[in-house]
Design a protein around this motif. Structure first.
Motif: not given
Length: 213
Positions: A94-96, A183-188, A194-195
């Protein structure tokens, strides 16, 4: 020990002993003495003493009066570790995501590409190392020191079980898909997604590790 360098000798001795304990090179109940380790590792007592002190802090050994008794990672330890990871690792994702940079995205993309490559070659050891890199990188990118300092040592302590779980190709393939989803959730740029993706992944990791213990 020829591969050790003087500048960080205590760190390298610690990492060597920690890895050997986690992987069962030293069995639970075995006694480690400074003299025995001097002979085995070919280094002086000072870095060994410092490494043993740190291993005791990590609860991997305990002092007995006759030497250090190896505790290792018990089934209860593994359950506790995975329960902790299940509760908080999603927060690191989440925080990343909240604190993500373009450099961070590139770093994670590189790691995921490495995982794909090692899976295609079926190099289990390097696949496990890349798994470490992926989770540790997310902890670093979260910029949450408490999360990082809690999770990174726990990642190390589960290496043996993760490698065993990854020997199963289907599980390794599914784990890689889960990493892609994270990764895709982080990139979006979606922290909740992401969490959720990380939470799901850790739940699956927990199930498989406890099955293999």
């Amino acid at each position: 020990m020829k591969s050790f360098h003087t500048a960080s000798l205590a760190d390298q001795v610690f990492e060597k002993l920690e890895n050997d304990i986690i992987h069962g090179v030293y069995s639970r109940g075995e006694i480690l003495t400074e003299l025995k380790l001097v002979e085995q590792l070919g280094v002086s007592r000072t870095p060994i003493r410092e490494a043993l002190r740190r291993l005791e802090q990590e609860r991997l050994i305990e002092e007995s009066g006759k030497g250090s008794v190896v505790l290792g990672i018990t089934a209860d330890d593994l359950l506790d570790i995975m329960n902790i990871r299940e509760k908080i690792e999603g927060l690191s994702a989440y925080y990343a995501c909240v604190n993500m940079t373009q450099e961070g995205i590139k770093e994670l993309e590189h790691i995921v590409d490495l995982q794909d490559f090692y899976f295609s070659k079926w190099d289990v050891e390097r696949l496990r190392e890349a798994d470490d890199m992926f989770h540790d990188a997310i902890c670093e990118l979260s910029r949450r020191n408490v999360l990082r300092d809690t999770l990174v040592p726990l990642h190390r302590k589960t290496r043996r079980y993760r490698k065993t779980a990854m020997q199963e190709q289907d599980r390794a393939k599914n784990s890689l898909k889960e990493h892609h989803a994270i990764f895709e959730a982080l990139r979006s740029g979606d922290p909740d997604k992401a969490k959720a993706a990380m939470d799901y992944h850790i739940q699956r990791v927990k199930e498989n590790m406890l099955k293999e213990r």
